[in-house]
Design an enzyme around this catalytic site. Structure first.
Site, PDB file in Angstrom:
ATOM      1  N   ASP A 593       0.963  -0.991  -0.018  1.00 51.64           N
ATOM      2  CA  ASP A 593       0.141  -0.118  -0.063  1.00 51.64           C
ATOM      3  C   ASP A 593       0.929   1.377  -0.041  1.00 51.64           C
ATOM      4  O   ASP A 593       1.802   1.233  -0.505  1.00 51.64           O
ATOM      5  CB  ASP A 593      -0.788  -0.185   1.159  1.00 51.64           C
ATOM      6  N   HIS A 637      -4.078   6.411   3.367  1.00 53.23           N
ATOM      7  CA  HIS A 637      -4.670   5.043   3.059  1.00 53.23           C
ATOM      8  C   HIS A 637      -3.917   3.706   3.590  1.00 53.23           C
ATOM      9  O   HIS A 637      -4.488   2.816   4.281  1.00 53.23           O
ATOM     10  CB  HIS A 637      -4.385   4.823   1.309  1.00 53.23           C
ATOM     11  N   SER A 786     -11.476  -0.968  -0.607  1.00 57.30           N
ATOM     12  CA  SER A 786      -9.966  -1.073  -0.025  1.00 57.30           C
ATOM     13  C   SER A 786     -10.002  -1.381   1.549  1.00 57.30           C
ATOM     14  O   SER A 786      -8.840  -2.205   1.869  1.00 57.30           O
ATOM     15  CB  SER A 786      -9.264   0.260  -0.007  1.00 57.30           C
TER      16      SER A 786
END
Length: 868
Positions: A593, A637, A786
């Protein structure tokens, strides 16, 4: 139909002819017409874009090239033309069109005849539109005014096929040199056996330089002295160098065998070999064999060898590699076989092995050329010794200014010449600026582009030689010392790929070269097969989850209730572990990620207690030393992902791979993802979670995923947040090895962002809407597939941990349980069974597995899943 008989060039030219007809038939303002569904609007838009990109991706080259006949390209283009065939109105065939007669005797005309038989409607369209200027293409293709579901499906098939052709062309016309430059340093750490091989080669290289220095000291006159060092590959472990040395009069060759000895300095009566190249050789009555021992300090007679070994020697052949490549008769005697392809590739490997073992010495500082390499032919049944290469060099004074990369650069040139069976002649453009010297860099770069007869696999190795300076400078491996990095880079990018290539083509090669370190996986796809466009760098959206502002109290309440359930499961698994008398290893999960925020309290604590075990940055350089500081998250994220796993699977160990600084990534940087997967595979993780997706298949990433799957690693990937506008993202849409995860609210209802559920197979979904989190000290709510993905992975990690602890599983059963098939079985036991009420999605809920079952029942279910 005889589809396979039509070549790719004929298919391509036909597609070029019908392309303007297709584009003209598409409505110009489809989005403004209410009769079009959103799906149809998207189909039309994507079709226009993909067709344009196809023609942008093809360079201005002669179409008469072999790659257009590649089976992959032919298959993709055939499928596209078949899909386009369905769009032509059936009643259009009633329009007559006279076709000129064709002579089927020639192969090309026969192919055109088959083409017309296979695609009758499209062929008729092209003829009629050309012959009837007033006929508009829109009257031939779909009547978009009479839209129906079947036509929507047909157009969707065309979109998928045209996209596949576009991606295939990206692959075919990728520039191998540009790809290599974009992938500098793109590799994993070495295995233990590979590191051992590198250390031994580095040591051998240092020894070879000591021997060279000793021989220089043994020269007592001003005459030129010529030596020929045997390129044996240094496969044997006896540290022996065999060379031929001419006497001062340059009349005869003498064979000298030099063995490194650690005990030489302690031998009483040892005679120091002074003037070896002069006086001692003059005293020999004829060409003979002598033995010496050496170490870093001295060179001496070797009295330990068998006297029978000292026999006359007839010298070596004067046949150079240049002569072997330019003449048809390659035998030096009636009993010696010809220089066949297998022999040529064995010699390539012998030279490569010798190169990595001599790299730091002056033996090869002046480089390698086909004129400097001699081949000695032997009447032997051993393929390895049938053609033994020797390198000719003089014994000059040491030249500190010599380019250390000249040898590997010239090897790339030599490799191309050997494979092409052609000598590369320098051109005016290859001259170094301001001098009459030829630049080998320029020559190698030029022939990499010009010589189409050489396979891509060999070109990739030669390209690595061309850019070896950068590759060696960027190389890093924590298991090696800096003095080993250059040798390791040569092994990684030159020797190992060539070994795999030769052994795949010469069956006996692997046995001939003994035990070669086997990497954990094939690391790199051929560079010319990496899916990357040549028409300029473009951004590819990777992460589409986001912080959300949701005011609906019911949605918030549902999400919070689900998170509370996750906390209960985490505490329950920890309690069961604490009560158990057994011990087991922690489940290892890799998260690929945007990294982690080390300033976050939760993350900082996880690093301190080593729940975050290792971090690796693939943005600033895939060989940066593993350090949490290198994996700083800039957008949040990856931090959200990591905290979800830490909260849900408190006993798991996390491996963080940072591959991006933003939600989008340039296509030229997609190699980071493949490198991260390879790194995680080397770390022997049990699962890899990737909350990202692409709209096409990347060959290098796909190969890395397949290798990890072969290593029994299960992937989790996000489905995408595009709703019904697009299907599942890749790699979530892979048919095997990757568990696709959709997003639901806290009650398992569709999150309204998921792609349409697949009609067959699993459609796993779990909480991905309105999840509470924090970023840089601020509370927020996050939504997206996600964020559902790491929750699903963490839930499985808990079951795996408990199963290993209390399931009484054998080693094989543990492997089955953590495999892709075993994980899918576990998830099905966590699914709330009434999928019809959930819109066709399989809702994963913690309570379904842990609250509604007794411990004994849970153990039994785990054992069933582990039994296969």
């Amino acid at each position: 139909m005889e589809q396979n008989t039509v070549g790719g060039r004929v298919l391509w030219k036909f597609f070029v002819d019908i392309r303007p007809i297709i584009m003209e038939a598409l409505p110009k303002n489809a989005s403004r017409r209410s009769k079009f569904s959103l799906t149809m609007q998207n189909h039309i838009s994507f079709l226009r874009t993909y067709v344009q990109e196809i023609f942008l991706s093809v360079p201005d080259v002669d179409l008469d090239i072999s790659r257009f006949d590649d089976p992959i390209f032919c298959g993709a283009l055939n499928a596209l033309l078949q899909a386009l065939e369905t769009l032509v109105k059936r009643d259009f065939l009633s329009i007559s069109s006279d076709h000129p007669s064709e002579n089927h005797d020639s192969e090309e005309n026969a192919q055109h005849h088959t083409l017309r038989s296979n695609f009758t409607r499209l062929f008729t369209v092209t003829r009629v539109v050309q012959d009837t200027a007033s006929l508009k293409p829109g009257s031939c293709i779909i009547d978009f005014g009479e839209f129906d579901k079947q036509r929507e499906h047909d157009l969707g098939a065309v979109v998928r096929n045209v996209k596949e052709v576009r991606d295939t062309l990206y692959t075919f016309f990728a520039d191998p040199i540009e790809d290599l430059k974009a992938n500098l340093g793109n590799a994993t750490t070495l295995t233990r056996d590979e590191a051992k091989f590198v250390r031994k080669a580095t040591h051998q290289s240092n020894l070879s330089q000591s021997l060279f220095a000793h021989l220089l000291d043994a020269v007592a006159c001003a005459k030129a002295h010529e030596a020929r060092l045997q390129f044996s590959g240094f496969i044997d472990a006896d540290n022996t160098f065999q060379l031929h040395l001419k006497d001062c009069g340059q009349q005869k060759w003498n064979l000298i065998k030099c063995t490194c000895s650690k005990t030489i300095a302690h031998n009483i009566g040892t005679r120091h070999r002074e003037n070896l190249a002069c006086a001692n050789l003059k005293q020999l009555a004829g060409s003979q064999q002598i033995r010496v021992a050496f170490n870093q300090g001295t060179l001496s007679d070797d009295d330990s060898y068998d006297a029978d070994m000292s026999q006359s020697h007839d010298g070596i052949t004067e046949t150079t590699l240049h002569d072997m490549l330019t003449t048809s008769d390659h035998s030096s005697g009636e009993a010696v076989t010809y220089f066949e392809d297998g022999d040529r590739r064995i010699v390539q490997l012998l030279i490569a092995f010798s190169l990595v073992n001599l790299d730091k010495s002056n033996w090869i500082k002046e480089g390698l050329s086909v004129k400097d390499v001699s081949l000695r032919a032997s009447e032997t049944s051993s393929t390895l010794k049938r053609w033994m290469p020797y390198l000719s060099c003089s014994l000059p004074s040491l030249n500190a200014e010599q380019d250390e990369n000249m040898a590997v650069l010239s090897f790339g040139l030599l490799l191309m010449e050997m494979e092409a069976k052609e000598i590369a002649d320098p051109k005016e453009e290859d001259q170094e600026w301001g001098s009459n010297k030829t630049s080998k860099d320029s020559m190698l770069k030029r022939i990499l582009g010009e010589w189409t007869k050489v396979d891509d696999e060999y070109k990739n190795i030669a390209a690595a030689c061309l850019y070896f300076r950068e590759l060696s400078e960027k190389f890093y491996d924590p298991s090696l010392l800096p003095e080993h990095f250059r040798t390791a880079a040569m092994y990684r990018y030159v020797v190992a790929p060539l070994y795999r290539l030769v052994t795949s083509r010469v069956n006996a090669a692997s046995q001939l070269f003994g035990k070669f370190p086997e990497p954990m996986m094939r690391r790199q796809a051929p560079l010319s097969r990496i899916s990357r466009p040549t028409s300029g760098s473009r951004l590819q959206l990777l992460f589409d989850g986001d912080e959300t502002v949701i005011s609906d109290p019911q949605i918030i309440k549902k999400a919070d209730k689900f998170m509370a359930e996750l906390s209960w499961v985490a505490e329950y698994v920890v309690d069961l572990t604490d009560e158990s008398s057994q011990e087991t290893e922690n489940v290892r999960i890799a998260l690929i990620d945007t990294g982690i925020d080390r300033e976050d309290t939760h993350i900082r604590e996880a690093i301190a207690d080593q729940r975050i075990t290792e971090c690796r940055d693939f943005v600033n350089g895939p060989y940066a030393a593993p350090d949490p500081n290198d994996s700083q998250d800039k957008i949040g994220h990856g931090t959200h992902i990591a905290k979800l796993v830490l909260d849900t699977a408190p006993l798991a160990k996390l491996y963080i791979a940072k591959i991006a600084d933003d939600k989008s990534i340039e296509r030229t940087h997609l190699h980071r993802i493949a490198a991260a997967i390879r790194w995680a595979t080397e770390k022997e993780v049990h699962m890899i979670s990737m909350s990202l997706g692409l709209d096409f298949i990347d060959a290098d990433i796909n190969k890395a995923i397949q290798a990890a799957f072969n290593a029994n690693i299960c992937f989790f990937a996000a489905a995408s947040n595009s709703g019904g506008n697009q299907g599942r993202a890749w790699p979530a849409n892979r048919t095997q090895g990757v568990v696709c995860i959709h997003a639901s609210d806290g009650f398992g209802n569709d999150g309204l962002i998921n792609p349409t559920p697949a009609p067959r197979g699993d459609n796993f979904t779990t909480l991905g809407i309105c999840i509470p989190s924090t970023w840089q000290g601020h509370k927020c709510r996050i939504s997206g597939t996600s964020f559902a993905t790491p929750i699903a992975a963490a839930l499985v990690a808990n079951v795996l941990h408990f199963g290993r602890l209390e399931g009484k599983l054998s080693a094989d059963e543990k492997q089955i349980l953590q495999s892709y098939g075993g994980v899918c079985q576990l998830l099905r036991h966590m699914v709330e069974q009434n999928t019809a009420t959930r819109g066709g999605y399989d809702y994963i809920t913690p309570s379904q597995f842990w609250r509604k079952k007794e411990v004994t029942e849970i153990i039994k279910l785990i054992q069933e899943c582990a039994s296969g």
